[in-house]
Design a protein around this motif. Structure first.
Motif, short mmCIF file in Angstrom:
data_model
loop_
_atom_site.label_atom_id
_atom_site.label_comp_id
_atom_site.label_asym_id
_atom_site.label_seq_id
_atom_site.Cartn_x
_atom_site.Cartn_y
_atom_site.Cartn_z
N ASP A 1 54.53 46.16 62.57
CA ASP A 1 55.89 45.63 62.47
C ASP A 1 56.51 45.63 63.86
OD1 ASP A 1 58.64 45.25 62.13
OD2 ASP A 1 58.53 45.98 60.06
N ILE A 2 56.58 44.43 64.46
CA ILE A 2 57.05 44.37 65.84
C ILE A 2 58.53 44.73 65.95
CG2 ILE A 2 55.28 42.85 66.80
CD1 ILE A 2 57.02 40.49 66.29
N ASN A 3 59.26 44.63 64.85
CA ASN A 3 60.68 45.00 64.92
C ASN A 3 60.88 46.52 64.98
OD1 ASN A 3 61.64 42.39 65.09
ND2 ASN A 3 61.50 42.12 62.86
N PHE A 4 60.03 47.26 64.29
CA PHE A 4 60.05 48.72 64.46
C PHE A 4 59.67 49.07 65.90
CE2 PHE A 4 59.72 49.42 59.74
CZ PHE A 4 60.83 50.21 59.64
N ALA A 5 58.66 48.37 66.42
CA ALA A 5 58.24 48.62 67.81
C ALA A 5 59.42 48.33 68.74
CB ALA A 5 57.04 47.75 68.17
N ILE B 1 59.38 41.55 73.36
CA ILE B 1 59.83 40.86 72.15
C ILE B 1 60.49 39.55 72.58
CG2 ILE B 1 61.16 41.08 69.98
CD1 ILE B 1 58.75 43.03 70.27
N THR B 2 59.64 38.60 72.94
CA THR B 2 60.09 37.27 73.35
C THR B 2 59.21 36.25 72.62
OG1 THR B 2 58.50 37.05 75.16
CG2 THR B 2 60.61 38.12 75.69
N PRO B 3 59.72 35.02 72.42
CA PRO B 3 58.90 34.02 71.74
C PRO B 3 57.57 33.78 72.46
CG PRO B 3 61.18 33.29 71.86
CD PRO B 3 61.09 34.54 72.69
N TYR C 1 50.10 36.78 68.90
CA TYR C 1 49.81 36.57 67.47
C TYR C 1 49.60 35.11 67.10
CZ TYR C 1 51.50 41.36 66.83
OH TYR C 1 51.67 42.72 66.90
N GLY C 2 49.96 34.20 67.99
CA GLY C 2 49.85 32.78 67.65
C GLY C 2 50.86 32.34 66.61
N VAL C 3 52.01 32.99 66.57
CA VAL C 3 53.08 32.55 65.65
C VAL C 3 54.35 32.26 66.45
CG1 VAL C 3 52.19 33.85 63.67
CG2 VAL C 3 53.92 34.88 65.13
N GLU C 4 55.18 31.41 65.87
CA GLU C 4 56.46 31.09 66.50
C GLU C 4 57.52 32.03 65.96
OE1 GLU C 4 56.95 28.96 68.96
OE2 GLU C 4 54.79 28.64 68.90
N ALA C 5 58.25 32.68 66.83
CA ALA C 5 59.28 33.62 66.40
C ALA C 5 60.62 33.24 67.01
CB ALA C 5 58.91 35.04 66.83
N ALA C 6 61.68 33.46 66.23
CA ALA C 6 63.03 33.35 66.78
C ALA C 6 63.51 34.77 67.05
CB ALA C 6 63.94 32.68 65.77
N ILE C 7 64.14 34.97 68.20
CA ILE C 7 64.57 36.32 68.56
C ILE C 7 66.09 36.38 68.53
CG2 ILE C 7 64.46 38.14 70.33
CD1 ILE C 7 61.69 37.25 69.39
N GLN C 8 66.60 37.42 67.90
CA GLN C 8 68.05 37.66 67.90
C GLN C 8 68.32 39.05 68.42
OE1 GLN C 8 70.02 36.93 64.23
NE2 GLN C 8 69.98 34.72 64.59
N GLU C 9 69.52 39.20 68.99
CA GLU C 9 69.87 40.55 69.40
C GLU C 9 70.90 41.09 68.42
OE1 GLU C 9 69.68 41.15 73.63
OE2 GLU C 9 71.39 42.52 73.45
N ASP D 1 72.91 44.72 67.47
CA ASP D 1 73.21 46.09 67.96
C ASP D 1 72.43 46.42 69.22
OD1 ASP D 1 74.91 46.39 65.86
OD2 ASP D 1 73.54 47.62 64.65
N GLY D 2 72.27 45.46 70.11
CA GLY D 2 71.59 45.72 71.37
C GLY D 2 70.08 45.78 71.26
N LYS D 3 69.54 45.55 70.05
CA LYS D 3 68.08 45.57 69.86
C LYS D 3 67.58 44.16 69.59
CE LYS D 3 67.77 50.12 69.70
NZ LYS D 3 67.20 50.85 70.84
N ARG D 4 66.40 43.87 70.11
CA ARG D 4 65.83 42.54 69.89
C ARG D 4 65.04 42.54 68.59
NH1 ARG D 4 66.00 39.64 74.72
NH2 ARG D 4 64.32 38.26 74.09
N VAL D 5 65.33 41.57 67.75
CA VAL D 5 64.68 41.48 66.44
C VAL D 5 64.03 40.12 66.33
CG1 VAL D 5 65.10 41.50 63.96
CG2 VAL D 5 66.36 43.07 65.43
N ALA D 6 62.79 40.11 65.89
CA ALA D 6 62.04 38.84 65.78
C ALA D 6 61.97 38.40 64.33
CB ALA D 6 60.63 39.04 66.33
N LEU D 7 62.26 37.13 64.12
CA LEU D 7 62.10 36.53 62.79
C LEU D 7 60.92 35.58 62.90
CD1 LEU D 7 63.54 36.34 60.01
CD2 LEU D 7 64.69 34.33 60.90
N TYR D 8 59.84 35.88 62.15
CA TYR D 8 58.61 35.10 62.37
C TYR D 8 58.09 34.48 61.09
CZ TYR D 8 57.33 39.90 61.34
OH TYR D 8 57.28 41.15 60.78
#
Ligand SMILES: Nc1ncnc2c1ncn2[C@@H]1O[C@H](COP(=O)(O)OP(=O)(O)OP(=O)(O)O)[C@@H](O)[C@H]1O
Ligand SMILES: [Mg+2]
Length: 252
Positions: free
Chosen positions: A195-199, A224-226, A233-241, A243-250
């Motif tokens: 889980d890259i968001n936990f990472a 944690i960048t597209p 991973y070969g997937v397209e992710a959208a990144i949002q910040e 609470d100051g943390k980067r979160v990926a939606l993939y």
């Protein structure tokens, strides 16, 4: 500090850890990410000497792991394997007490017993501490194995997919516990995570492996960048910040 120099492992013709060099400074949470088969577990096994590396060196606080006596290394470094199988019929408390073995040599002191009970409390295992491992749910069993590793109380803790089988609440509690353990006691915790968001939210640094090599390494904001997620991973992710943390939606 852990220093890996030119570690290499092959099975037949296939190189699965390909000339990896990495320095992990003491203290902090480091997440190891990468696709299935990238070589994460093999690298952890080389560092912890579960697997002898045919080439390269691993030093833990200046000690070469291949020549350090097992009991000395076991007081410095512990590992949770990805596939924990236990054939012996053990209770949770007995399993966790095994973590004290490098210290107690089978003669547990009051202090050793105190460690066991404290870890049982931290991991909320009181209600199942008397049960046998084959009488637990998957998540309870995973927490019991993590408890055993934490009970070893080493400066370096390697955990291969510790969040396997944990529900959202227990996964968050576990990551917070790792964070606190690193911050309060100066431990170095290396985690394999899918889980890259936990990472992203709980690590000081992220190391991304691809095809047996370290493809990227840096703080979460660099990893944690597209572009990096596409490469790893070969997937397209959208990144949002948030609470100051980067979160990926993939999974759009
Ligand atoms: N005993 C073995 N014999 C042959 N190949 C192996 C063996 N163990 C691992 N491999 C191969 O080595 C490669 C790396 O495996 P490893 O377990 O390190 O991957 P991983 O990054 O931990 O993957 P996962 O996320 O699926 O756990 C894989 O291609 C795997 O098939
Ligand atoms: Mg693995």
């Amino acid at each position: 500090m852990i220093e890996v120099r030119n570690a290499r492992k092959s099975y037949g013709e296939t190189v699965v850890v390909d000339d990896v060099s990495i320095t992990v400074p003491a203290g902090g949470v480091i997440s190891l990410i990468g696709a299935n088969g990238a070589g994460k577990s093999t690298l952890l096994s080389i560092i912890s000497r579960l697997l002898p590396a045919p080439a390269g060196t691993v030093m833990v606080e200046g000690m070469d792991v291949t020549t350090t006596p097992g009991d000395v290394l076991a007081r410095r470094l512990s590992i949770l394997r990805q596939d924990n199988q236990m054939t012996a019929r053990l209770t949770v408390r007995d399993l966790i007490a095994f973590g004290r073995y490098p210290h107690s040599k089978g003669r547990p002191t009051v202090e050793d017993r105190g460690h066991v009970e404290r870890v049982i409390r931290y991991l909320e295992l009181e209600a199942v501490a008397h049960r046998f491992l084959d009488e637990l749910s998957g998540g309870q069993r995973q927490r019991a194995f993590i408890a055993m590793v934490l009970c070893q109380d080493t400066r370096y803790i390697l955990l291969d997919e510790p969040l396997n089988n944990l529900d959202v609440k227990h996964a968050v509690a576990m990551m917070k516990l790792f964070r606190r353990t690193a911050d309060a006691f100066g431990k170095t915790i290396i985690l394999v995570l899918h889980d890259i968001n936990f990472a992203s939210c709980y690590s000081d640094r992220i190391v991304a492996m691809r095809d047996g090599r370290i493809a990227f390494e840096g703080p979460p904001e660099e990893i944690i960048t597209p572009a990096v997620i596409r490469e790893v991973y070969g997937v397209e992710a959208a990144i949002q910040e948030i609470d100051g943390k980067r979160v990926a939606l993939y999974f759009r």
